[in-house]
Scaffold this motif. Structure first.
Motif, PDB file in Angstrom:
ATOM      1  N   LYS A   1       0.440  -0.931  -0.062  1.00  0.00           N
ATOM      2  CA  LYS A   1       0.120   0.491  -0.055  1.00  0.00           C
ATOM      3  C   LYS A   1       0.750   1.280   0.203  1.00  0.00           C
ATOM      4  O   LYS A   1       2.153   0.968   0.837  1.00  0.00           O
ATOM      5  N   ASN A   2      -0.068   2.310  -0.359  1.00  0.00           N
ATOM      6  CA  ASN A   2       1.026   3.364  -0.493  1.00  0.00           C
ATOM      7  C   ASN A   2       2.270   3.408  -1.455  1.00  0.00           C
ATOM      8  O   ASN A   2       3.364   3.882  -1.123  1.00  0.00           O
ATOM      9  N   SER A   3       1.930   2.943  -2.132  1.00  0.00           N
ATOM     10  CA  SER A   3       3.477   2.928  -3.425  1.00  0.00           C
ATOM     11  C   SER A   3       2.225   2.915  -4.347  1.00  0.00           C
ATOM     12  O   SER A   3       1.938   3.873  -5.179  1.00  0.00           O
ATOM     13  N   LYS A   4       3.834   3.827  -5.249  1.00  0.00           N
ATOM     14  CA  LYS A   4       2.663   4.029  -6.923  1.00  0.00           C
ATOM     15  C   LYS A   4       2.257   3.047  -7.759  1.00  0.00           C
ATOM     16  O   LYS A   4       0.792   3.156  -8.235  1.00  0.00           O
ATOM     17  N   SER A   5       2.597   1.643  -7.581  1.00  0.00           N
ATOM     18  CA  SER A   5       2.698   0.369  -8.420  1.00  0.00           C
ATOM     19  C   SER A   5       1.079   0.348  -7.566  1.00  0.00           C
ATOM     20  O   SER A   5      -0.078  -0.003  -8.146  1.00  0.00           O
TER      21      SER A   5
END
Ligand SMILES: NC(=O)c1ccc[n+]([C@@H]2O[C@H](COP(=O)([O-])OP(=O)(O)OC[C@H]3O[C@@H](n4cnc5c(N)ncnc54)[C@H](O)[C@@H]3O)[C@@H](O)[C@H]2O)c1
Ligand SMILES: CC(C)(O)[C@@H](O)C(=O)O
Ligand SMILES: [Mg+2]
Ligand SMILES: [Mg+2]
Length: 348
Positions: free
Chosen positions: A62-66
């Protein structure tokens, strides 16, 4: 499985005719396919499977660009998009598509969720072949196999959307359920492969590492740079050097090679060009062979795998990589290329 003749050698190939999508859907109807990692292969394989009616979920930090990309691509948090551990828990097939270096870090968590009968799927023979370096040793009661698309995940998706298919290699490393072969073939078709070529983990990783360091990526940039520099040193303009080194190759000549082979491309050039190319290709082969031998040897010794593990496991690997890519982008040749590309009529 069809036996096809490749230049005089018979090989096993799975064709879509013998293993159509409907059969893949039937084989996978009770599976939850968890795609772990949403980088380059993740999106291509997950979206193609979703569009092919497979029950696919994505596991990503979570909290990633992906994560945001997966949401933008239509995966729904809590329904088809989960934190990695949750997806590992839910999946019956674990498609391990983190970067090869990150697979090492996450392995203890993955192993914990590999309960009997599940399948562990790779798109590279890396983790298993170099297990002494990666520590990836699966339990004996799960299936372990790979489908390795022979091209970028971006192309896998694009070609799927164009009703084409990228060729993939496939291999079974461990058949615990007696159904490994059926499962891997179904997955290969479901991710949008055109044809599936049989190999083993070691051959897949040795050829793949050699190919991408060689003609596919490393060598091609090397010979482009060498020719471009010689043309520039001899007073040719950047546009002339770029056109004669890269643009003509990608726009005019390689599509002809792709369609009908090198001899056909040669046959569609002048007799002057043919004479020169036929005289010079063997000299280029002989000049580069020692380098290819050295490269293969380095791959087989595990040096290339270790180099990749060492550099891609560092916390600042992305920044370092970006700096090296910027150096390429900012080189005169590729800056000239940007202007040349902007002049293609279809880009106007
Ligand atoms: N890139 C390709 O087109 C391609 C082609 C054929 C095979 N493969 C193979 O497919 C697999 C996946 O490759 P890829 O290029 O898609 O991977 P990638 O480098 O794009 O990374 C995939 C995912 O790993 C995540 N990741 C990276 N480091 C992480 C960490 N430390 N912790 C948690 N997550 C992390 C990234 O966020 C990303 O979502 C590899 O085995 C690769 O060799 C890739
Ligand atoms: C796309 C490639 C080069 O074929 C793949 O092997 C990779 O590692 O990205
Ligand atoms: Mg590769
Ligand atoms: Mg490859």
């Amino acid at each position: 499985m069809a036996k096809l003749n490749f230049g005089g050698v018979e090989e096993n190939v799975v064709t879509r005719e013998e293993f159509p999508l409907e059969k893949a859907q039937e084989v996978l109807k009770n599976e939850v396919v968890a795609v772990i990692g949403y980088g380059v292969q993740g999106p291509g394989q997950a979206l193609n499977q979703k569009d092919n009616g497979i029950n696919v979920i994505v596991g990503q930090r979570k909290n990633s660009k992906s994560w945001d990309k997966a949401v933008a691509d239509g995966f729904v948090p809590g329904e088809t998009l989960f934190e990695i551990e949750e997806a590992l828990e839910k999946g019956t097939v674990i498609c391990y598509l983190l970067s090869d270096a990150a697979q090492i870090e996450y392995w203890p968590k993955v192993k914990q969720h590999l309960t009997p009968g599940k399948a562990l799927y790779f798109s590279h023979g890396f983790g298993i072949t170099f297990s002494e370096r990666t520590g990836i040793v699966p339990p004996a009661d799960v299936d372990v196999f790979l489908v390795a698309p022979k091209g970028s995940g971006t192309s896998l998706r694009r070609m799927f959307l164009q009703d084409r298919g990228l060729n993939s290699s496939f291999a079974v490393y461990q058949d615990a359920t007696g159904k490994a072969r059926e499962r891997v073939t179904a997955l290969g078709i479901a991710i949008g492969s055109g044809y599936l070529f049989e190999t083993d983990f070691k051959k897949e990783v040795y050829s793949d590492l050699a190919g991408e360091r060689g003609t596919l990526m490393g060598a091609v940039q090397g010979i482009f740079a060498a020719q471009y520099d010689v043309l520039r040193k001899n007073g040719h303009s950047p546009s002339e050097a770029f056109n004669e080194t890269v643009e003509e190759l990608t726009q005019s000549l390689m599509p002809l090679v792709a369609e009908n082979g090198m001899d056909w491309m040669y046959a569609n050039c002048s007799t002057t060009a043919q004479r020169g190319a036929l005289d010079w290709w063997k000299r280029f082969r002989d000049a580069t062979s020692p380098l290819f031998e050295e490269l293969y040897d380095n791959v087989a010794k595990g040096n290339e795998a270790q180099r990749s593990i060492d550099s891609n496991s560092k916390p600042d690997y992305r920044e370092k990589l970006e700096a090296e890519l910027t150096e390429l982008r900012e080189s005169e040749m590729w800056k000239a290329g940007k202007t040349v590309r902007s002049l293609r009529p279809e880009n106007n």
